[in-house]
Design a protein around this motif. Structure first.
Motif, short mmCIF file in Angstrom:
data_model
loop_
_atom_site.label_atom_id
_atom_site.label_comp_id
_atom_site.label_asym_id
_atom_site.label_seq_id
_atom_site.Cartn_x
_atom_site.Cartn_y
_atom_site.Cartn_z
N GLY A 29 -2.74 -4.75 -3.71
CA GLY A 29 -2.60 -4.28 -2.35
C GLY A 29 -1.75 -3.03 -2.20
N GLN A 30 -1.53 -2.30 -3.30
CA GLN A 30 -0.71 -1.09 -3.26
C GLN A 30 -1.49 0.11 -3.77
N VAL A 31 -1.02 1.30 -3.36
CA VAL A 31 -1.56 2.54 -3.90
C VAL A 31 -0.39 3.39 -4.41
N GLU A 79 -5.13 -3.50 -7.47
CA GLU A 79 -6.13 -4.53 -7.21
C GLU A 79 -6.11 -4.94 -5.74
N GLY A 80 -7.29 -4.98 -5.13
CA GLY A 80 -7.41 -5.43 -3.75
C GLY A 80 -6.97 -4.42 -2.71
N PHE A 84 -9.09 2.48 0.25
CA PHE A 84 -8.44 3.67 -0.29
C PHE A 84 -9.06 4.01 -1.65
N ALA A 85 -9.15 5.31 -1.92
CA ALA A 85 -9.75 5.78 -3.17
C ALA A 85 -8.93 6.93 -3.72
N THR A 106 2.12 0.12 0.44
CA THR A 106 1.23 -1.02 0.67
C THR A 106 0.11 -0.60 1.61
N THR A 107 -1.07 -1.11 1.37
CA THR A 107 -2.21 -0.70 2.18
C THR A 107 -2.08 -1.15 3.63
#
Length: 307
Positions: A29-31, A79-80, A84-85, A106-107
């Motif tokens: 859940g993070q980028v 993951e998850g 977002f890309a 965090t997303t």
């Protein structure tokens, strides 16, 4: 190795340092974001001094990253982390990083940066812009009402004045004489801060958005016939309650960030970034805010990712 500006213990400016750190790895859940800009806020030096946010628990691990709002480009997706890309231009509140070349977000509290919003301006929205918006919305004043904003010349204050004006409110802004031109340029009636300032307020006010706290919060409350129309981001929850008002309730969602960004882009609002500093001058940037000399917003631009 990437660089980050941190504090190595609780204390004053002597506890700060620019160090090399491991590049963060995004979890579920993070980028991971290559930071293009990082906003500077009073909460940053308060945390260094030992302030704990409501809900904080446990011992703080050192070195601790400084900075609470960033914009940048997505470098890795955990993951998850849906929606977002790689290469996405985003902004949000970091969980790791801040005044740094890389940060983890965090997303749930990260949004896509609109094309019409610069990285520098986007980095002012997760804390300053969103806090301003949350507070003005919380007051829920009808169009045509008068709201008084204390600390109107700072980063949150500048945003709050503009947002209130965009929502049809008349605004009285309390700030130092040195910030008179800035406050008036935003469409507010300027009231000089300092001893006896409440006597200089022209007419009645229907709501107060306090960004200073202390005696200013207490004095501002006396201007209201209905003290439930007082919110503060400058005073503690106890001080807010004693004054008859409430702390600003933050809405920490991606949807709220997008809403604030759309308001600034669509409404032509300006975060008023008045100075930018490279990462190796982060301490100087923070001193400008900590010593109360900032007009509008101060932003750090890491040179490694500035292109």
């Amino acid at each position: 190795m990437p660089k980050a500006y941190v504090f190595t213990r609780n204390g004053g400016p002597e506890a700060e340092a620019l160090i090399e750190v491991e590049r963060p790895v995004p979890g579920a859940g993070q980028v991971l974001v290559a930071v293009r800009a990082a906003g500077v806020n009073p909460v940053d030096w308060k945390l260094r001094n030992g302030f704990r946010r409501p809900g904080d628990s446990g011992e703080r691990a050192f070195p601790a990253f400084m900075g609470s709002e960033v914009s940048g480009v997505v470098e890795e997706v955990g993951e998850g982390a849906e929606g977002f890309a790689l290469g996405d231009e985003v902004f949000g509140q970091p969980v790791v990083g801040g005044y740094s070349e890389y940060a983890l977000l965090t997303t749930g509290f990260t949004a896509q940066k609109p094309a019409g919003l610069s990285f520098t301006d986007a980095a002012t929205l997760p804390v300053a812009g969103a806090t301003a918006y949350d507070g003005v919305r919380q007051l829920d004043l009808p169009a045509g009402a008068t709201v008084l904003v204390t600390g109107a010349g700072g980063g949150v204050g500048v945003a709050a004045v503009q947002i209130a004006r965009a929502l049809g409110l008349r605004v009285v802004g309390v700030a130092s004489e040195a910030k008179k031109d800035l406050v008036e340029s935003l469409g507010a009636v300027h009231v000089p801060s300092g001893a006896g300032w409440t006597a200089r307020v022209p007419g009645a006010v229907d709501g107060v958005y306090d960004l200073v706290g202390g005696t200013v919060l207490t004095e501002a409350a006396t201007l209201l016939s209905d003290r439930t129309k007082l919110v503060t981001a400058g005073g503690s929850p106890d001080a807010a309650q004693e004054a008859g008002g409430a702390r600003v309730v933050r809405v920490r969602t991606s949807a709220r960030l997008a809403e604030v960004a759309d308001l600034f882009v669509g409404g032509g609002l300006d975060p008023h970034v008045t100075q930018t500093f490279p990462l190796d001058r982060a301490g100087e940037a923070l001193r400008t805010v900590e010593e109360g000399h900032a007009r509008g917003k101060i932003v750090i631009v890491p040179t490694e990712n500035a292109g």
